[in-house]
Design a protein around this motif. Structure first.
Motif, mmCIF file in Angstrom:
data_model
loop_
_atom_site.group_PDB
_atom_site.id
_atom_site.type_symbol
_atom_site.label_atom_id
_atom_site.label_comp_id
_atom_site.label_asym_id
_atom_site.label_seq_id
_atom_site.Cartn_x
_atom_site.Cartn_y
_atom_site.Cartn_z
ATOM 1 N N PRO A 46 0.819 -1.235 0.000
ATOM 2 C CA PRO A 46 0.000 0.000 0.000
ATOM 3 C C PRO A 46 0.845 1.274 0.000
ATOM 4 C CG PRO A 46 -0.888 -1.600 1.555
ATOM 5 C CD PRO A 46 0.446 -2.141 1.111
ATOM 6 N N ALA A 47 1.939 1.276 0.782
ATOM 7 C CA ALA A 47 2.774 2.488 0.850
ATOM 8 C C ALA A 47 3.473 2.734 -0.492
ATOM 9 C CB ALA A 47 3.795 2.353 1.968
ATOM 10 N N LEU A 48 3.897 1.652 -1.156
ATOM 11 C CA LEU A 48 4.547 1.828 -2.465
ATOM 12 C C LEU A 48 3.555 2.409 -3.460
ATOM 13 C CD1 LEU A 48 6.627 -1.488 -2.691
ATOM 14 C CD2 LEU A 48 7.537 0.843 -2.480
ATOM 15 N N TYR A 49 2.328 1.900 -3.434
ATOM 16 C CA TYR A 49 1.300 2.412 -4.344
ATOM 17 C C TYR A 49 1.101 3.922 -4.117
ATOM 18 C CZ TYR A 49 -3.195 3.326 -6.488
ATOM 19 O OH TYR A 49 -4.197 3.877 -7.248
ATOM 20 N N GLU A 50 0.901 4.305 -2.854
ATOM 21 C CA GLU A 50 0.673 5.726 -2.533
ATOM 22 C C GLU A 50 1.851 6.590 -2.970
ATOM 23 O OE1 GLU A 50 -2.066 7.102 -1.605
ATOM 24 O OE2 GLU A 50 -3.089 5.185 -1.371
ATOM 25 N N ARG A 51 3.047 6.088 -2.703
ATOM 26 C CA ARG A 51 4.254 6.852 -3.042
ATOM 27 C C ARG A 51 4.335 7.086 -4.552
ATOM 28 N NH1 ARG A 51 9.417 6.357 -0.214
ATOM 29 N NH2 ARG A 51 10.995 7.343 -1.504
ATOM 30 N N TRP A 52 4.129 6.022 -5.327
ATOM 31 C CA TRP A 52 4.313 6.133 -6.775
ATOM 32 C C TRP A 52 3.191 6.941 -7.439
ATOM 33 C CZ3 TRP A 52 5.894 0.291 -6.859
ATOM 34 C CH2 TRP A 52 7.236 0.203 -6.459
ATOM 35 N N VAL A 53 1.972 6.778 -6.937
ATOM 36 C CA VAL A 53 0.878 7.608 -7.473
ATOM 37 C C VAL A 53 1.159 9.075 -7.143
ATOM 38 C CG1 VAL A 53 -1.576 8.150 -7.219
ATOM 39 C CG2 VAL A 53 -0.856 5.772 -7.559
ATOM 40 N N GLY A 54 1.639 9.313 -5.927
ATOM 41 C CA GLY A 54 1.993 10.682 -5.530
ATOM 42 C C GLY A 54 3.101 11.260 -6.395
ATOM 43 N N GLN A 55 3.952 10.394 -6.919
ATOM 44 C CA GLN A 55 5.058 10.858 -7.783
ATOM 45 C C GLN A 55 4.653 10.910 -9.259
ATOM 46 O OE1 GLN A 55 7.984 7.937 -6.479
ATOM 47 N NE2 GLN A 55 9.002 9.424 -5.176
ATOM 48 N N GLY A 56 3.379 10.619 -9.540
ATOM 49 C CA GLY A 56 2.887 10.805 -10.908
ATOM 50 C C GLY A 56 2.627 9.542 -11.711
ATOM 51 N N ALA A 57 2.761 8.363 -11.084
ATOM 52 C CA ALA A 57 2.496 7.123 -11.845
ATOM 53 C C ALA A 57 1.028 7.086 -12.262
ATOM 54 C CB ALA A 57 2.817 5.896 -11.001
ATOM 55 N N ARG A 58 0.800 6.809 -13.547
ATOM 56 C CA ARG A 58 -0.582 6.708 -14.003
ATOM 57 C C ARG A 58 -1.110 5.290 -13.867
ATOM 58 N NH1 ARG A 58 0.374 10.215 -19.289
ATOM 59 N NH2 ARG A 58 2.515 9.841 -18.662
ATOM 60 N N GLU A 59 -0.214 4.337 -13.718
ATOM 61 C CA GLU A 59 -0.601 2.944 -13.495
ATOM 62 C C GLU A 59 0.473 2.271 -12.639
ATOM 63 O OE1 GLU A 59 -1.116 1.510 -17.497
ATOM 64 O OE2 GLU A 59 -2.772 0.249 -16.881
ATOM 65 N N VAL A 60 0.038 1.461 -11.675
ATOM 66 C CA VAL A 60 0.977 0.716 -10.834
ATOM 67 C C VAL A 60 0.503 -0.737 -10.797
ATOM 68 C CG1 VAL A 60 1.995 0.498 -8.545
ATOM 69 C CG2 VAL A 60 1.435 2.777 -9.423
ATOM 70 N N PHE A 61 1.433 -1.647 -11.069
ATOM 71 C CA PHE A 61 1.096 -3.069 -11.165
ATOM 72 C C PHE A 61 1.674 -3.835 -9.981
ATOM 73 C CE2 PHE A 61 -0.213 -3.493 -15.711
ATOM 74 C CZ PHE A 61 0.071 -2.203 -16.123
ATOM 75 N N PHE A 62 0.801 -4.610 -9.316
ATOM 76 C CA PHE A 62 1.251 -5.573 -8.317
ATOM 77 C C PHE A 62 0.698 -6.933 -8.709
ATOM 78 C CE2 PHE A 62 1.242 -1.587 -5.842
ATOM 79 C CZ PHE A 62 2.559 -1.605 -5.409
ATOM 80 N N GLN A 63 1.461 -7.970 -8.357
ATOM 81 C CA GLN A 63 1.079 -9.322 -8.795
ATOM 82 C C GLN A 63 0.374 -10.066 -7.674
ATOM 83 O OE1 GLN A 63 3.976 -11.062 -11.312
ATOM 84 N NE2 GLN A 63 3.516 -13.146 -10.661
ATOM 85 N N THR A 64 -0.725 -10.729 -8.012
ATOM 86 C CA THR A 64 -1.410 -11.542 -7.017
ATOM 87 C C THR A 64 -0.644 -12.854 -6.824
ATOM 88 O OG1 THR A 64 -3.541 -12.379 -6.276
ATOM 89 C CG2 THR A 64 -3.050 -12.631 -8.634
#
Ligand code: E4P
Length: 218
Positions: A46-64
């Motif tokens: 969750p923290a990585l997602y927030e960090r990268w979206v905050g830095q401008g990522a338009r898409e973030v991929f995590f694997q199930t």
């Protein structure tokens, strides 16, 4: 032809942050191996997602994860709850295909990863997943003509909702070669993205311009 997009395949927060800050990548792709290599745990997602979206990522991929369809779906639920810029990666196994299909029906953005055959690509297009990730470098490591195989996957997906997001790209030339075959999306390690941007003559030209401007009093 679809406009190209670059993604960075890493969980190294400094290097990912620099590329996002420079605005040269569309987003970030990860998998459990990449997270482990950067000393991350599942709790960090969750923290990585927030960090990268905050830095401008338009898409973030995590694997199930989990190996069976029920586990893939349960863990995907947590990933998808992160926000509207998340996409879930699912491995191209029998259980993975069943999970991918259910996730697509629920409206999730799904990438099927480790796609190694044209048949698997075709199945993904039939299911309606958004992305497939074939691994060029690993195909070559296995003695397969990865460029030709991925070009056939691209052809198999034409006219469908599925796009190829090529991975295991180890040099800028890998990206350029696949682009010439019509592949739209690419994910690569920070080194490869940085090399793609660099040309020594561009740097020496820029230095010449600056020197001239200094002489002009700029
Ligand atoms: C994709 O999910 C993989 O992390 C990656 O592209 C593999 O690259 P490699 O084969 O160079 O390790």
């Amino acid at each position: 032809m679809t406009a190209p997009r670059l993604y960075v395949d890493s969980a190294d927060v400094d290097r990912v942050g620099r590329l996002l800050g420079a605005g040269v990548v569309h987003g970030v792709t990860t998998n459990p191996t990449i997270l482990e290599r950067s000393g991350r745990t599942a709790e960090d997602i969750p923290a990585l997602y927030e960090r990268w979206v905050g830095q401008g990522a338009r898409e973030v991929f995590f694997q199930t994860w989990g190996g069976d369809t029920a586990s893939f779906l349960r863990n995907a639920e947590g990933i998808l709850a992160l926000g509207d810029r998340v996409a879930v990666k699912v491995p191209a196994t029998a259980d993975g295909f069943a999970a991918a299909s259910a996730l697509v029906r629920d409206g999730a953005s799904v990438l099927v990863t480790a796609v190694y055959s044209v048949g698997q690509a075709l199945a993904c297009a039939s299911i309606g997943v958004q992305y497939i990730a074939p691994y060029l470098g690993r195909l070559r490591d296995a003695g397969v003509d990865g460029d030709a195989l991925i070009a056939r996957m691209q052809a198999a997906c034409e006219g469908s909702a599925t796009d190829v997001l090529a991975a295991s790209l180890r040099s800028p030339e890998d990206i350029v070669g696949l682009r010439e075959a019509g592949v739209p999306y690419f994910t690569a390690a920070p080194d490869v993205i940085e090399q793609l941007l660099f040309h020594d003559v561009s740097d020496s030209s820029a230095a010449e311009f600056d020197a001239a401007m200094a002489r002009l009093g700029g």
